[in-house]
Design a protein around this motif. Structure first.
Motif, mmCIF file in Angstrom:
data_model
loop_
_atom_site.group_PDB
_atom_site.id
_atom_site.type_symbol
_atom_site.label_atom_id
_atom_site.label_comp_id
_atom_site.label_asym_id
_atom_site.label_seq_id
_atom_site.Cartn_x
_atom_site.Cartn_y
_atom_site.Cartn_z
ATOM 1 N N THR A 103 37.188 33.875 8.190
ATOM 2 C CA THR A 103 38.251 33.282 9.265
ATOM 3 C C THR A 103 39.279 34.074 9.944
ATOM 4 O O THR A 103 39.041 34.914 9.725
ATOM 5 C CB THR A 103 39.336 32.263 8.640
ATOM 6 O OG1 THR A 103 40.044 31.398 9.309
ATOM 7 C CG2 THR A 103 40.398 33.308 8.478
ATOM 8 N N ASP B 64 42.365 25.647 8.692
ATOM 9 C CA ASP B 64 40.727 25.891 7.747
ATOM 10 C C ASP B 64 40.779 25.239 6.978
ATOM 11 O O ASP B 64 41.340 26.788 5.771
ATOM 12 C CB ASP B 64 39.765 26.006 8.882
ATOM 13 C CG ASP B 64 40.080 27.761 8.996
ATOM 14 O OD1 ASP B 64 41.112 28.234 8.918
ATOM 15 O OD2 ASP B 64 39.437 28.372 8.395
ATOM 16 N N ARG C 64 37.377 25.876 3.355
ATOM 17 C CA ARG C 64 36.600 26.236 3.668
ATOM 18 C C ARG C 64 36.293 26.519 2.527
ATOM 19 O O ARG C 64 36.768 27.032 1.164
ATOM 20 C CB ARG C 64 36.344 27.635 5.055
ATOM 21 C CG ARG C 64 36.283 27.653 5.937
ATOM 22 C CD ARG C 64 36.000 28.487 6.976
ATOM 23 N NE ARG C 64 36.488 28.887 8.180
ATOM 24 C CZ ARG C 64 35.480 28.169 9.652
ATOM 25 N NH1 ARG C 64 34.543 27.918 9.028
ATOM 26 N NH2 ARG C 64 36.885 28.196 10.513
ATOM 27 N N GLN D 251 28.652 30.282 3.423
ATOM 28 C CA GLN D 251 29.954 28.610 3.441
ATOM 29 C C GLN D 251 29.390 27.666 3.368
ATOM 30 O O GLN D 251 27.848 27.115 3.693
ATOM 31 C CB GLN D 251 30.513 28.795 4.855
ATOM 32 C CG GLN D 251 31.303 27.818 5.317
ATOM 33 C CD GLN D 251 31.952 28.473 6.667
ATOM 34 O OE1 GLN D 251 32.762 28.597 6.581
ATOM 35 N NE2 GLN D 251 31.669 26.930 7.626
ATOM 36 N N ALA E 14 33.128 23.173 5.457
ATOM 37 C CA ALA E 14 34.384 23.595 5.927
ATOM 38 C C ALA E 14 35.243 22.195 6.752
ATOM 39 O O ALA E 14 34.468 21.159 7.390
ATOM 40 C CB ALA E 14 34.338 24.506 6.991
ATOM 41 N N LYS F 211 37.483 21.882 9.853
ATOM 42 C CA LYS F 211 38.316 22.946 10.298
ATOM 43 C C LYS F 211 39.733 23.087 11.112
ATOM 44 O O LYS F 211 40.874 23.360 11.279
ATOM 45 C CB LYS F 211 38.113 23.692 11.690
ATOM 46 C CG LYS F 211 36.634 24.253 11.457
ATOM 47 C CD LYS F 211 35.411 24.675 12.750
ATOM 48 C CE LYS F 211 34.036 24.977 12.324
ATOM 49 N NZ LYS F 211 33.669 25.189 13.586
#
Length: 483
Positions: free
Chosen positions: A138, A162, A164, A172, A175, A177
């Motif tokens: 991030t 966020d 995730r 990933q 997510a 956000k």
């Protein structure tokens, strides 16, 4: 019904995190220590406190078997401790020497996750004591992490708000956000999972600066992949929510807040059951026992409260008056009630013996070292006048003198004279863009990280410019002169 069983008051500064195993309670603090207690009677273990970290300790967690405890710190290390001996099993140095804010074990204890202020996340292989992989997660500071019950996924949360979801290869999976406006503070998986044969579902709790506690459903499907869906939004607290945790059966959910309360929810019905108001300052951490109705909360009021959910007889409360202790946690002898400068030669000898430096007693007596002389000792004095030849012994004496002064005289230090990072009286205070003052060396080191945020607010700093705080420096010098 919720009963307060005990209040522990051993830390000298804010309590940042608590963790429970089947037989132990661990707490960590800005005071640079981790304290460990037995859950039988909540007495501190003989190897506690653990004092290897050189800056404040942000997070601690037990391995699933309870054999190991991990802790992480602003000093850029994540340490794994052996809970049978209290010794360091391994010390992981974070890549780039970045301050570490979070750590968590995988359910099988094979992996240890660390997250840092530069937004990177690192996976350590515990059995081989090696770095598995690291990556940027991030743009903000990582402040929350949790492994799924299956151990094949983990979640991270940051100051940007966020959440995730990652697999162990650090790919990933999905997510959210904008999970929490202004930033995520904590996240925790329910131990319970659901499966229909095709899809595996987990419940995740998260909390943040938006004063909300949220429950999410994370679904993992063999073909459709990973999805994250909001199930409930809980608003039982009036200020930013700093911590959250599910009970071992997934039926209860607790959270701690800036409004000084602990909220207890029915996790299935999303209904507020209890609001606990015993803490005097922000509630920074909460944790349930792996089995049973026991849970703990920690606060910036320097205390840890131990609670029992449901009916139960409360244990005898601890005295609210905490005995003075050394950094090793032992009670000081009677002379500790005096200022160090008023100690006699006999008091100094007693202190040397207690700290394991009996070999120096005769030397100090022969040179008439009393308390006033003790606190003025330097490396040069020890080497040339007292003829202490061992470099290690000279260093130990000076370290113990500094610890002694911090413990015995620290309560007289005005809060504004103490650096928020080092928790020591500042020598060269400077003001940062967040309006707070820090020790120059400490904040300069902090600002070298990627995308530096405020150590106090976790918000991005508009500039890294530092302004000397001469007024504060003069006030500190005047205070020192009067001592």
């Amino acid at each position: 019904m919720v009963s307060l069983l005990r209040t522990l008051q051993d830390h000298l500064d804010d309590v940042n995190c608590c963790a429970l195993s089947n037989s132990m309670l661990a707490t960590c603090s800005i005071d640079k220590t981790i304290r460990v207690y037995t859950t039988n009677d909540f007495c501190e273990l003989n190897f506690s406190p653990l004092s290897e970290h050189t800056y404040g300790v942000h997070c601690c967690c037990f391995s699933s078997c309870g054999r190991y405890l991990a802790s992480c710190s602003t000093d850029a290390t994540t340490i794994v401790w052996d809970m049978q001996t209290g010794k360091v099993e391994v010390k992981f140095e974070y890549p780039g020497r970045t301050p570490v804010r979070i750590c968590s074990f995988s359910p099988d204890s094979s992996y240890l996750l660390s997250g840092a202020t530069d937004g990177t996340v690192t996976l350590w292989d515990v059995p081989t004591k090696s770095l598995q992989r690291t990556r940027a997660a991030t743009e903000g500071t990582l402040v929350a992490s949790a492994f799924s019950p299956c151990g094949q996924m983990f979640v991270t949360g940051s100051t940007l708000g966020d959440l995730r979801v990652w697999n162990l290869a650090m790919n990933q999976l999905c997510a959210e956000k904008d999970a929490h406006d202004l930033g995520v503070n904590c996240c925790n998986f329910s131990p319970q999972t659901d499966s229909d044969g095709h899809t595996l579902q987990f419940r995740l709790a998260s909390c943040g600066q938006d004063s909300q506690l949220k429950i999410w459903i994370i679904s993992q499907h063999a073909s459709a992949g990973c999805m994250m869906q909001l199930l409930h939004t809980l608003t039982g607290q009036s200020s930013p929510v700093l911590s959250c945790c599910f009970s071992s059966d997934g039926q209860r959910l607790i959270s701690g807040s800036v409004d000084k309360t602990v909220a207890v929810y029915d996790a299935n019905q999303a209904v507020l059951l209890h609001t606990l108001t015993q803490h005097r300052r922000y509630v920074t951490t909460c944790a349930f026992a792996p089995v049973g109705p026991l849970f703990v909360t920690g606060s910036m009021d320097k205390t840890v409260n131990i609670w029992m959910m449901g009916e139960g007889e409360a244990l005898p409360a601890l005295s609210t008056k905490r005995p003075r202790t050394t950094q090793r946690g032992r009670k000081l002898p009677g002379h500790s009630r005096l200022p160090v400068s008023d100690w006699t030669e006999e008091d100094v000898s007693a202190w040397l013996s207690e700290e394991g430096m009996e070999a120096l007693v005769s030397t100090f007596k022969a040179n008439n070292i009393d308390g006033r002389e003790l606190v003025s000792l330097t490396k040069e004095t020890l080497a040339t006048e007292l003829h202490v030849d061992s470099v290690g012994l000279r260093g130990k004496v000076l370290r113990k003198i500094e610890e002694l002064k911090q413990v015995l005289e620290g309560s007289d230090v005005p809060d504004e004279f103490v650096c928020p990072i080092t928790r020591e009286v500042m020598k060269d205070p400077v003001m940062a863009a967040d309006g707070y003052s820090y020790e120059r060396e400490a904040i300069e080191s902090w600002l070298k990280t990627k995308n530096p945020c405020s150590p106090m607010t976790n918000l991005p700093l508009q500039t890294t410019l530092l302004t000397p705080n001469r007024t504060l420096r003069m006030a500190i010098n005047r205070w020192r002169d009067k001592r």
